[in-house]
Design an enzyme around this catalytic site. Structure first.
Site, PDB file in Angstrom:
ATOM      1  N   ALA A  62      42.654   6.154 -16.764  1.00 24.79           N
ATOM      2  CA  ALA A  62      42.603   7.056 -17.905  1.00 24.79           C
ATOM      3  C   ALA A  62      41.924   8.341 -17.450  1.00 24.79           C
ATOM      4  O   ALA A  62      41.223   8.350 -16.436  1.00 24.79           O
ATOM      5  CB  ALA A  62      41.806   6.410 -19.032  1.00 24.79           C
ATOM      6  N   GLY A 101      43.352   2.280 -16.088  1.00 27.01           N
ATOM      7  CA  GLY A 101      44.559   2.446 -16.896  1.00 27.01           C
ATOM      8  C   GLY A 101      45.823   2.458 -16.045  1.00 27.01           C
ATOM      9  O   GLY A 101      46.900   2.070 -16.519  1.00 27.01           O
ATOM     10  N   GLU A 104      46.720  -0.984 -15.559  1.00 32.48           N
ATOM     11  CA  GLU A 104      47.158  -1.516 -16.866  1.00 32.48           C
ATOM     12  C   GLU A 104      48.591  -1.098 -17.169  1.00 32.48           C
ATOM     13  O   GLU A 104      49.376  -1.884 -17.709  1.00 32.48           O
ATOM     14  CB  GLU A 104      46.177  -1.057 -17.957  1.00 32.48           C
ATOM     15  CG  GLU A 104      44.818  -1.734 -17.790  1.00 32.48           C
ATOM     16  CD  GLU A 104      43.751  -1.186 -18.732  1.00 32.48           C
ATOM     17  OE1 GLU A 104      43.475   0.030 -18.662  1.00 32.48           O
ATOM     18  OE2 GLU A 104      43.213  -1.966 -19.535  1.00 32.48           O
ATOM     19  N   GLU A 124      36.693  -0.088 -14.364  1.00 29.44           N
ATOM     20  CA  GLU A 124      36.051   0.425 -15.583  1.00 29.44           C
ATOM     21  C   GLU A 124      34.582   0.040 -15.682  1.00 29.44           C
ATOM     22  O   GLU A 124      33.752   0.805 -16.177  1.00 29.44           O
ATOM     23  CB  GLU A 124      36.789  -0.074 -16.828  1.00 29.44           C
ATOM     24  CG  GLU A 124      38.109   0.626 -17.120  1.00 29.44           C
ATOM     25  CD  GLU A 124      39.290   0.027 -16.378  1.00 29.44           C
ATOM     26  OE1 GLU A 124      39.077  -0.733 -15.395  1.00 29.44           O
ATOM     27  OE2 GLU A 124      40.438   0.319 -16.758  1.00 29.44           O
TER      28      GLU A 124
HETATM   29  N1  3HC Z   1      39.828  11.032 -14.739  1.00 27.43           N
HETATM   30  C1  3HC Z   1      39.548  12.345 -14.570  1.00 27.43           C
HETATM   31  N2  3HC Z   1      39.287  12.895 -13.364  1.00 27.43           N
HETATM   32  C2  3HC Z   1      39.328  12.089 -12.297  1.00 27.43           C
HETATM   33  C3  3HC Z   1      39.609  10.711 -12.404  1.00 27.43           C
HETATM   34  C4  3HC Z   1      39.876  10.182 -13.694  1.00 27.43           C
HETATM   35  N3  3HC Z   1      40.161   8.901 -13.878  1.00 27.43           N
HETATM   36  N4  3HC Z   1      39.568  10.169 -11.177  1.00 27.43           N
HETATM   37  C5  3HC Z   1      39.279  11.164 -10.330  1.00 27.43           C
HETATM   38  N5  3HC Z   1      39.122  12.327 -10.996  1.00 27.43           N
HETATM   39  C6  3HC Z   1      38.834  13.650 -10.435  1.00 27.43           C
HETATM   40  C7  3HC Z   1      37.494  13.699  -9.751  1.00 27.43           C
HETATM   41  O1  3HC Z   1      36.475  14.008 -10.671  1.00 27.43           O
HETATM   42  C8  3HC Z   1      37.688  14.780  -8.722  1.00 27.43           C
HETATM   43  O2  3HC Z   1      37.576  16.002  -9.387  1.00 27.43           O
HETATM   44  P1  3HC Z   1      36.972  17.281  -8.618  1.00 27.43           P
HETATM   45  O3  3HC Z   1      37.866  17.514  -7.447  1.00 27.43           O
HETATM   46  O4  3HC Z   1      36.996  18.350  -9.635  1.00 27.43           O
HETATM   47  O5  3HC Z   1      35.581  16.883  -8.191  1.00 27.43           O
HETATM   48  C9  3HC Z   1      39.149  14.615  -8.315  1.00 27.43           C
HETATM   49  O6  3HC Z   1      39.763  13.858  -9.375  1.00 27.43           O
HETATM   50  C10 3HC Z   1      39.357  13.871  -7.021  1.00 27.43           C
HETATM   51  O7  3HC Z   1      38.624  12.645  -7.072  1.00 27.43           O
HETATM   52  P2  3HC Z   1      37.815  12.087  -5.812  1.00 27.43           P
HETATM   53  O8  3HC Z   1      37.022  13.179  -5.192  1.00 27.43           O
HETATM   54  O9  3HC Z   1      37.108  10.879  -6.266  1.00 27.43           O
HETATM   55  O10 3HC Z   1      39.022  11.736  -4.827  1.00 27.43           O
HETATM   56  P3  3HC Z   1      39.146  10.544  -3.797  1.00 27.43           P
HETATM   57  O11 3HC Z   1      40.451  10.731  -3.126  1.00 27.43           O
HETATM   58  O12 3HC Z   1      37.905  10.416  -2.987  1.00 27.43           O
HETATM   59  O13 3HC Z   1      39.224   9.212  -4.684  1.00 27.43           O
HETATM   60  C11 3HC Z   1      39.997   7.812  -6.482  1.00 27.43           C
HETATM   61  C12 3HC Z   1      40.323   8.987  -5.510  1.00 27.43           C
HETATM   62  C13 3HC Z   1      39.839   6.522  -5.676  1.00 27.43           C
HETATM   63  C14 3HC Z   1      41.146   7.690  -7.426  1.00 27.43           C
HETATM   64  C15 3HC Z   1      38.683   8.118  -7.226  1.00 27.43           C
HETATM   65  O14 3HC Z   1      38.773   9.403  -7.786  1.00 27.43           O
HETATM   66  C16 3HC Z   1      38.347   7.173  -8.343  1.00 27.43           C
HETATM   67  O15 3HC Z   1      37.840   6.106  -8.102  1.00 27.43           O
HETATM   68  N6  3HC Z   1      38.631   7.583  -9.605  1.00 27.43           N
HETATM   69  C17 3HC Z   1      38.238   6.874 -10.785  1.00 27.43           C
HETATM   70  C18 3HC Z   1      39.043   5.648 -11.016  1.00 27.43           C
HETATM   71  C19 3HC Z   1      38.603   4.992 -12.295  1.00 27.43           C
HETATM   72  O16 3HC Z   1      37.441   4.766 -12.547  1.00 27.43           O
HETATM   73  N7  3HC Z   1      39.579   4.656 -13.135  1.00 27.43           N
HETATM   74  C20 3HC Z   1      39.309   4.014 -14.370  1.00 27.43           C
HETATM   75  C21 3HC Z   1      39.160   5.035 -15.427  1.00 27.43           C
HETATM   76  S1  3HC Z   1      38.667   4.332 -16.974  1.00 27.43           S
HETATM   77  C22 3HC Z   1      40.104   3.715 -17.609  1.00 27.43           C
HETATM   78  O17 3HC Z   1      41.116   3.731 -16.978  1.00 27.43           O
HETATM   79  C23 3HC Z   1      39.981   3.171 -18.983  1.00 27.43           C
HETATM   80  C24 3HC Z   1      41.194   2.365 -19.374  1.00 27.43           C
HETATM   81  O18 3HC Z   1      40.970   1.016 -19.125  1.00 27.43           O
HETATM   82  C25 3HC Z   1      41.487   2.559 -20.814  1.00 27.43           C
END
Ligand code: 3HC
Ligand code: NAI
Length: 685
Positions: A62, A101, A104, A124
């Site tokens: 998400a 997400g 999912e 998450e």
């Molecule tokens: N939402 C918004 N922005 C995000 C994001 C997300 N889910 N994931 C990454 N970004 C942004 C980062 O903030 C970063 O922004 P910036 O360049 O302005 O600093 C940019 O994307 C690049 O991210 P990384 O520097 O972390 O890039 P990497 O290549 O090192 O890593 C990744 C990529 C493994 C995808 C890592 O970004 C990550 O782990 N992201 C989060 C994944 C996550 O937690 N997903 C679950 C979200 S909650 C959800 O899905 C709820 C659902 O169940 C309803």
């Protein structure tokens, strides 16, 4: 251009997302996906659907920046339902990371095909949440309860091979042929009669339904990981519902738990940390086109506790290391420790024997400084004495090739003084690793007055390469982390003289969420660091403990008494020693509440953090949070010291410090920044 486009390849509809950088499932992506699925459902010419992403990854979750804002339809759970209910089979084609997400969405699809390098997970929990788009209900139905529970509660992803083993994916694509392989797979499945629908499956949850104790066992085994955090408990509860209740009821519970967590302080704190960690990597005022220095070989001076651990970081990342010592015995000891550490990792199954040898073969141990000549970066980790450091920098400057970076691992000393000994002050930087340096993720990058942008940019990139979280600090005694530790240590010592026991002080911090209190930490590190029998004058509690052979865990006693399993219990002998010092000090004795101890230890740290900010020693408050989280075990669910201060209110902190002014003593001063922000009702972050 729209973030979602469609392409027809014969009777297959390919839905493509292009929402850089990580294809987060923001509003436009969700709306585009819903529209494309509806297009496929209503078109008789379409027999199957492929969903894939352009760019570096499949949907990484998400869009975290949308949390806390008013929701915009369609919601992610609705989109996933629409995919699952599509009358045509839908194939998820996954590369990069399918996270949160994103996974999912893939679980809503009827089939999943992945490239061998793909990773799939529900992280998450690391944001203080649980999967909120059906993940807690669909993953156990597809991959089984044990694996689902572990993936959802730890948040750690699985690789493609493991995903195949547990039934999470159906097919492996070629490394470079995902788009074609996914279309071929879609054609195959289009010809099949029925398609698996994740929410309707019961085959993988049947066994747990008959063995409900699997949940209690999991909770017992993970008690330490769960302590203090709300989200993991909610994750377990939701997965249990996947087994106990019909799908729709499980989904309702998941939603309810998600909404509660997403609006709570823990998740806010952990989302803050997610962005803080990424922000920390950015250095203000460095132009984007700043060139980097190529680092092909690293030199390390000193093969002691830190030098050896530092070397391992580079060896593990495949970078050759030249390791220099002043005498053969120390060199041999250092190399043997490195090998022993790798072999221990291999024995635990986290490395192969070949990987151990591959790392060791990159190591060149030597007694000759001259062998450092062709290194691109040299890090000194010799004794913590300025005279020795200066001499080392003079020698390195004369030997190491021009343009190479010279770094110090000093914990407290002035980098600029070392730089002044060289003809290349612009190439001098602090690289403050934390012990054990091969494990701890924090790296303080100390920016000297003359350190060049190019050097800074290079070491930040190198930190990422070796898996460290780097934070930039200015030059000041103890930099960010140890500078803030000092007031905490001072107050902890003073509390002992005023009537608090070491165990009361420690419990105040462990109940707050720290893994250890200051006295447990001192016992673990050894009370005799820097102590010698000859130099001991019985003038501090610590000296007397050492004189009595109580030198910490390693000797079976320190502040605490230890049993054979290194479990500590309060020591009457320590109490007697403290009582003597307290009587000599003349300080009035009294009882302290846990809250009072916490205020006394933590508020002065916030105050020091504010001074670090006002002096420009940290770039931003969130950098300080990252330091304390990754270097000193500050509990993640509070967001770090500065975020925690914002949460409780800076006025509360200021009032607490003023209330305690007498105890803090005449040398203590309140930070002007803290006072200004508290008075104005502002926050640090
Ligand atoms: N939402 C918004 N922005 C995000 C994001 C997300 N889910 N994931 C990454 N970004 C942004 C980062 O903030 C970063 O922004 P910036 O360049 O302005 O600093 C940019 O994307 C690049 O991210 P990384 O520097 O972390 O890039 P990497 O290549 O090192 O890593 C990744 C990529 C493994 C995808 C890592 O970004 C990550 O782990 N992201 C989060 C994944 C996550 O937690 N997903 C679950 C979200 S909650 C959800 O899905 C709820 C659902 O169940 C309803
Ligand atoms: P240590 O005493 O374990 O190792 C120092 C090593 O340097 C010894 O093996 C010694 O033989 C060698 N050495 C001394 N002078 C030398 C010289 N001129 N040339 C080559 N080798 C030389 O010390 P430790 O703990 O590894 O500390 C090293 C540095 O790291 C210090 O600056 C310390 O402040 C810093 N540091 C230590 C941390 C810790 O927890 N131990 C944490 C972070 C930084």
């Amino acid at each position: 251009m729209s973030v979602i486009t469609t392409q027809r390849v014969g009777d297959i509809l390919v839905i493509i997302s292009d929402n850089p950088p990580v294809n987060a499932l923001g509003h436009a992506v969700r709306a585009g996906l819903a529209a494309a699925i509806s297009e496929a459902a209503g078109d008789d010419g379409i027999k199957a659907v492929v969903i894939r992403c352009d760019g570096r990854t499949f949907f990484a979750g998400a869009d975290i920046t949308e949390f806390g804002k008013p929701p915009l339809a369609p919601s992610l759970p609705d989109v996933v339902d629409a995919i699952e209910q599509c009358p045509k089979p839908v194939v998820a084609a996954i590369h990069g990371t399918a996270l949160g997400g994103g996974l999912e969405v893939a679980l809503g699809c009827h089939y999943r095909i992945v490239v061998p390098s793909a990773r799939l997970g529900l992280p998450e929990v690391k944001l203080g949440l649980l999967p909120g788009a059906g993940g807690t209900q669909r993953l156990p139905r597809v991959a089984g309860v044990a694996d689902a529970l572990s993936m959802i509660v730890t948040g750690d992803p699985v690789d493609a091979a493991r995903a195949m083993e547990i039934g999470l994916v159906d097919r492996l694509a070629g490394a470079d042929t995902l788009a074609e392989d996914a279309i071929a797979f879609a054609r195959d499945v289009a010809a099949r009669a029925g398609h698996p629908v994740s929410s309707l499956r019961t085959d993988r949850i049947a066994e747990a339904a008959n063995h409900p104790q699997v949940f209690d066992k999991f909770i017992a085994e993970n008690a330490r990981r769960l302590k203090g955090f709300d989200a993991p408990k909610a994750c377990v509860e939701a997965v249990r519902a996947a087994v106990d209740r019909p799908f729709d009821e499980g989904i309702r519970l998941e939603r309810e738990l998600f909404m509660k967590l997403v609006s709570g302080t823990q998740s806010k704190a952990m989302r803050h940390l997610f962005f803080a960690e990424r922000q920390a990597a950015k250095i203000d005022g460095i132009p984007a086109d700043t060139p980097m220095i190529d680092i092909a070989r690293v030199g390390i001076l000193g093969a002691g506790t830190m030098g050896g651990g530092i070397a391992m970081n580079f060896l593990s990342a495949g970078l050759p290391v030249t390791l220099v010592e002043r005498e053969q015995a120390a060199l041999d000891r250092g190399v043997a420790t490195i090998r022993k550490n790798y072999e221990r990792t291999a024995a635990r199954g986290r490395m192969t024997a070949e990987q151990v040898e591959a790392a060791m073969v990159l190591l060149t141990p030597t007694l000759a400084y001259e062998d450092l000549a062709d290194c691109d970066l040299v890090i000194e980790a010799v004794f913590e004495l300025m005279e020795i450091k200066k001499e080392v920098f003079r020698r390195l400057d004369a030997i190491v090739k021009p343009g190479a970076i010279l770094a110090s691992n000093t914990s407290y000393l002035d980098i600029d003084e070392m730089a002044a000994e060289t003809k290349r002050p612009e190439a001098v930087v602090g690289l403050h690793f934390f012990s054990p340096a091969n494990i701890m993720r924090l790296l303080e990058v100390v920016r000297g007055a003359r350190t060049s942008p190019s050097v800074l940019k290079t070491v930040m990139a190198l930190a990422k390469k070796i898996g460290k979280i780097a934070v930039v600090s200015g030059v000041c005694p103890g930099f960010i982390g140890n500078r803030m530790l000092r007031p905490r240590q001072t107050e902890a010592q003073k509390l002992l003289l005023e009537g608090a026991s070491p165990w009361e002080v420690d419990v105040a911090l462990t109940e707050f969420g720290f893994p250890m209190g200051p006295f447990q930490m001192a016992d673990l590190a050894g009370l005799d660091l820097g102590w010698t029998a000859e130099g001991s004058t019985s003038s501090t509690i610590r000296e007397v403990l050492c004189e009595r052979g109580r030198r910490g865990q390693k000797t079976g006693s320190g502040f605490y008494d230890y049993d054979d399993n290194r479990r500590g219990s309060p020591s009457p002998e320590t109490e007697a020693i403290i009582a003597e010092f307290a009587a000599k000090s003349g300080a009035p004795q009294r009882k302290f509440s846990t809250d009072e101890i916490r205020e006394r230890l933590l508020y002065p740290m916030i105050n020091e953090g504010a001074k670090i900010l006002e002096e420009g020693m940290a770039q931003r408050a969130s950098d300080i949070d990252i330091v304390w989280l990754n270097g000193y075990g500050w509990p993640a669910f509070t967001g770090g010291p500065m975020f925690w201060a914002d949460t409780i209110g800076l006025k509360t902190v200021l009032d607490g410090l003023e209330r305690q002014a007498d105890a803090l003593g005449p040398d203590f001063t309140v930070s002007a920044l803290l006072r200004r922000k508290a008075d104005a009702g502002e926050n640090f972050n």
